[in-house]
Design a protein around this motif. Structure first.
Motif, short mmCIF file in Angstrom:
data_model
loop_
_atom_site.label_atom_id
_atom_site.label_comp_id
_atom_site.label_asym_id
_atom_site.label_seq_id
_atom_site.Cartn_x
_atom_site.Cartn_y
_atom_site.Cartn_z
N ARG A 1 0.80 -1.31 0.04
CA ARG A 1 0.02 0.05 -0.03
C ARG A 1 0.93 1.28 0.18
O ARG A 1 0.53 2.25 -0.74
CB ARG A 1 -1.20 -0.05 1.27
CG ARG A 1 -2.04 1.07 1.16
CD ARG A 1 -3.06 1.18 -0.08
NE ARG A 1 -3.61 2.41 0.22
CZ ARG A 1 -3.73 3.12 -0.80
NH1 ARG A 1 -2.76 3.16 -1.97
NH2 ARG A 1 -4.24 4.56 -0.77
N GLU B 1 2.08 2.16 -3.48
CA GLU B 1 0.73 2.58 -4.31
C GLU B 1 0.77 3.96 -3.88
O GLU B 1 0.51 4.70 -4.89
CB GLU B 1 -0.29 1.87 -3.93
CG GLU B 1 -0.42 0.43 -4.55
CD GLU B 1 -1.57 -0.33 -4.28
OE1 GLU B 1 -2.37 0.04 -3.44
OE2 GLU B 1 -1.89 -1.44 -4.65
N LYS B 2 0.64 4.34 -2.73
CA LYS B 2 0.48 5.69 -2.06
C LYS B 2 1.66 6.59 -2.79
O LYS B 2 1.69 7.94 -3.13
CB LYS B 2 0.44 5.74 -0.57
CG LYS B 2 0.05 6.96 -0.11
CD LYS B 2 -1.26 7.36 -0.32
CE LYS B 2 -2.10 8.66 0.26
NZ LYS B 2 -3.37 9.04 -0.05
N GLU C 1 1.15 7.61 -6.22
CA GLU C 1 -0.05 8.45 -6.41
C GLU C 1 0.55 9.88 -6.16
O GLU C 1 0.22 10.80 -6.88
CB GLU C 1 -1.32 8.16 -5.37
CG GLU C 1 -2.06 6.87 -5.89
CD GLU C 1 -2.89 6.65 -4.63
OE1 GLU C 1 -3.03 7.34 -3.57
OE2 GLU C 1 -3.46 5.31 -4.74
N ASN C 2 1.53 10.09 -4.82
CA ASN C 2 1.79 11.35 -4.54
C ASN C 2 2.75 11.76 -5.64
O ASN C 2 2.72 13.10 -6.09
CB ASN C 2 2.47 11.24 -3.19
CG ASN C 2 1.56 11.33 -2.11
OD1 ASN C 2 1.24 12.60 -1.48
ND2 ASN C 2 1.12 10.12 -1.35
N LEU D 1 2.77 11.08 -8.87
CA LEU D 1 2.22 11.52 -10.10
C LEU D 1 1.33 13.07 -9.76
O LEU D 1 1.08 14.01 -10.63
CB LEU D 1 0.94 10.40 -10.64
CG LEU D 1 1.55 9.45 -11.07
CD1 LEU D 1 0.32 8.20 -11.33
CD2 LEU D 1 2.30 9.48 -12.44
N LEU D 2 0.69 13.18 -8.54
CA LEU D 2 0.11 14.44 -8.19
C LEU D 2 0.97 15.68 -8.04
O LEU D 2 0.87 16.76 -8.64
CB LEU D 2 -0.60 14.24 -6.80
CG LEU D 2 -1.28 15.39 -6.26
CD1 LEU D 2 -2.32 15.83 -7.02
CD2 LEU D 2 -1.72 15.40 -4.85
N SER E 1 9.52 8.06 -8.41
CA SER E 1 9.55 7.87 -6.91
C SER E 1 10.81 7.53 -6.46
O SER E 1 11.20 7.58 -5.20
CB SER E 1 8.34 7.32 -6.36
OG SER E 1 8.28 5.97 -6.90
#
Length: 547
Positions: free
Chosen positions: A403, A406-407, A410-411, A413-414, A524
């Motif tokens: 997890r 994945e997080k 996400e951060n 890409l944001l 990342s």
């Protein structure tokens, strides 16, 4: 389900037959009119697409010829690429042509020797496709974003990224040797303005839209559709136009010179609703005529059906009373029509039988509903447990490594999309192997659980805490401004752990590596490596500290 009486059925049948006859005729006529309107609209759009493609091809050839002739100027053939007269020639050309965003000359090693307004001078363009192709011959390339040049030019007024078309030609000295490349970047907006101006010569009320498509069907323009895929069959239709997906579309390949590294299609399309509007008006008139005829036939049929349908309607009303559990339902069992009399007798006997069975079904349904509700609740809880097992660490209760990955993605890409920075803390328990070796793995597990609880209690609700692996934990901080900057949060965690008492073990300390996302990060992994490097610096500096 909507039902109707017998008289309504008879009325509808008569009216429907008349309406069906007119509909068949209407749709046949409408189909012929629709096909003719499609043909006319498609041919008109095809003519517009051909003229637009021809105009664009002429403009591209002129720009390529312009660059090619300029590369053969005597001052360039002398071989001195630093000559001031070269700059004069390029400035005169760019001042007379507003579509040029950049023009310059590069030597055979790919270093820009001179350029209009001094842009990119002394920078290497050796890896650029236009330079490599220009060393071999004349070149015209597909639209692209020039990162270095875009930083030096003002952005597009509508916020869209700057895109350019490349033109290049080799510079050869008097001996025929290639000594450099003359390159030019034309604004992509110049191409789109040519296309729009050609299409806008048509009546704007027809909602005609122009698209530029590359060889594999990807939309290049307009920007709002950029990247969408067009079916290849629609670009190469035998008739030159197709109808589908709500549009009548005509497609024409842009004639390009043999040295051009581009294969474009001009697609001119119009919404089907507008193209077929005259045919639809004719169809609506035919439909209105059919409805009027159906009403007249329906009135005649209603009068004829009333006398036959009344006794059946009485039986239907009584049956509805039984269905609604209302008392007083009476079924006529005598009638001049034998079938109606038999129907009344049968319904009366069935009603008595159904009432007794209804009570049995109610009891069975209540038991079944209770069982279904319990099974649903059990399944919901099982799904929730499975989700937690998939995303949380079984020992500490915080999020697991999967997890976390994945997080973190996400951060990242944001951050790439919005520029909103975030931070990563990597936390490692000092001398944890000594705890396991001295007190056993059960005590070590208790220490990890208490560490996870301390980290969660000293971070914010918006922060993301996960077990990274073994005795390592990771914390993602979506906010990096004061007062809760990453180093402050990290120090708070370190101090809380150092001040805590761990059963059996006593005091435990942690080392923390801090890293903040940077615009230069390509993914990342760079952020993880920096945080890991800072963690080992903290350990190398004596542990129980933040780096």
């Amino acid at each position: 389900m909507i039902t109707a009486s017998l008289r309504s059925h008879l009325t509808l049948w008569f009216a429907g037959l008349s309406l069906l006859t007119l509909l068949i005729v209407g749709f046949y006529v409408g189909h012929i009119a629709t096909e003719q309107m499609k043909q006319a609209s498609g041919n008109s759009l095809l003519g517009t697409a051909r003229s637009t493609a021809a105009l664009l091809a002429v403009q591209l050839r002129e720009r390529q010829l312009e660059v090619s002739l300029l590369s053969k100027a005597p001052v360039l053939r002398k071989g001195d690429l630093d000559a001031p007269d070269i700059m004069t020639l390029m400035e005169l050309r760019t001042q007379s042509r507003a579509e040029y965003a950049w023009m310059g000359v590069a030597d055979a090693e790919g270093r820009v020797r001179q350029a209009v307004n001094g842009l990119l001078v002394n920078q290497s363009v050796q890896q650029r496709p236009w330079f490599q192709a220009g060393m071999r011959g004349e070149y015209t390339g597909d639209p692209h974003e020039a990162v270095l040049l875009a930083k030096l030019l003002p952005g597009a007024a509508n916020g869209e990224p700057l895109r350019f078309i490349d033109f290049a030609a080799p510079i050869r000295n008097a001996n025929g040797e290639t000594i450099g490349v003359l390159g030019a970047h034309a604004h992509w907006s110049w191409v789109t303005q040519i296309v729009d101006s050609a299409v806008m010569q048509k009546d704007a009320t027809l909602n005609i839209e122009a698209l530029i498509i590359d060889f594999d069907g990807k939309v290049l323009y307009p920007e709002i559709l950029a990247g969408e895929q067009m079916p290849p069959a629609s670009l190469r239709a035998p008739s030159g136009w197709t109808s589908g997906n709500g549009y009548v579309s005509a497609s024409v390949a842009v004639p390009s010179p043999s040295n051009a590294n581009l294969s474009w299609y001009i697609v001119v399309r119009q919404p089907l609703d507008i193209a077929l509007q005259p045919a639809r008006v004719l169809l609506y008139k035919l439909l209105i005529l059919g409805v009027l005829a159906a009403i007249v036939f329906g009135l005649v049929a209603y009068y004829l059906a009333s006398s036959l349908s009344r006794p059946i309607e009485r039986l239907a009303r009584s049956a509805k009373q039984v269905q609604d559990q209302k008392p007083g339902a009476v079924f006529p069992q005598e009638h001049s029509v034998l079938e109606i009399a038999q129907l009344g007798q049968s319904i009366s006997s069935m009603t008595q039988s159904l009432l007794s069975k209804e009570r049995e079904l109610q009891d069975a349904n209540a038991s079944l509903e209770a069982t279904v509700a319990q099974r649903t609740a059990d399944l919901t809880q099982a799904n929730a447990d499975l989700l937690k097992l998939a995303t949380h660490d079984a020992l500490t209760g915080v999020f697991n490594r999967r997890r976390f990955d994945e997080k973190l993605a996400e951060n990242s890409l944001l951050f790439q999309r919005t520029g909103r920075a975030f931070a990563l803390l990597l936390i490692d328990a000092d001398y944890f192997k000594r705890v396991n070796d001295t007190y056993g793995h059960a005590v070590g597990d208790d220490v990890l659980c208490q560490l996870a609880a301390l980290i969660e209690s000293t971070t914010r609700a918006t922060d993301f805490v996960a077990r990274y692996g073994g005795e390592e934990f990771a914390v993602l901080l979506p906010e990096v401004e004061e007062p809760d900057s990453p180093d402050v949060v990290a120090e708070k965690i370190r101090a809380a752990v150092a001040a805590a008492q761990f059963p059996t073990v006593g005091q435990v300390t942690v080392s923390i590596g801090v890293s903040i996302a940077q615009p230069a990060d390509r993914d990342s992994l760079a952020l993880l490596k920096r945080a890991d490097r800072q963690l080992y610096e903290a350990k190398g500096a004596g542990r129980n500290r933040v780096a």
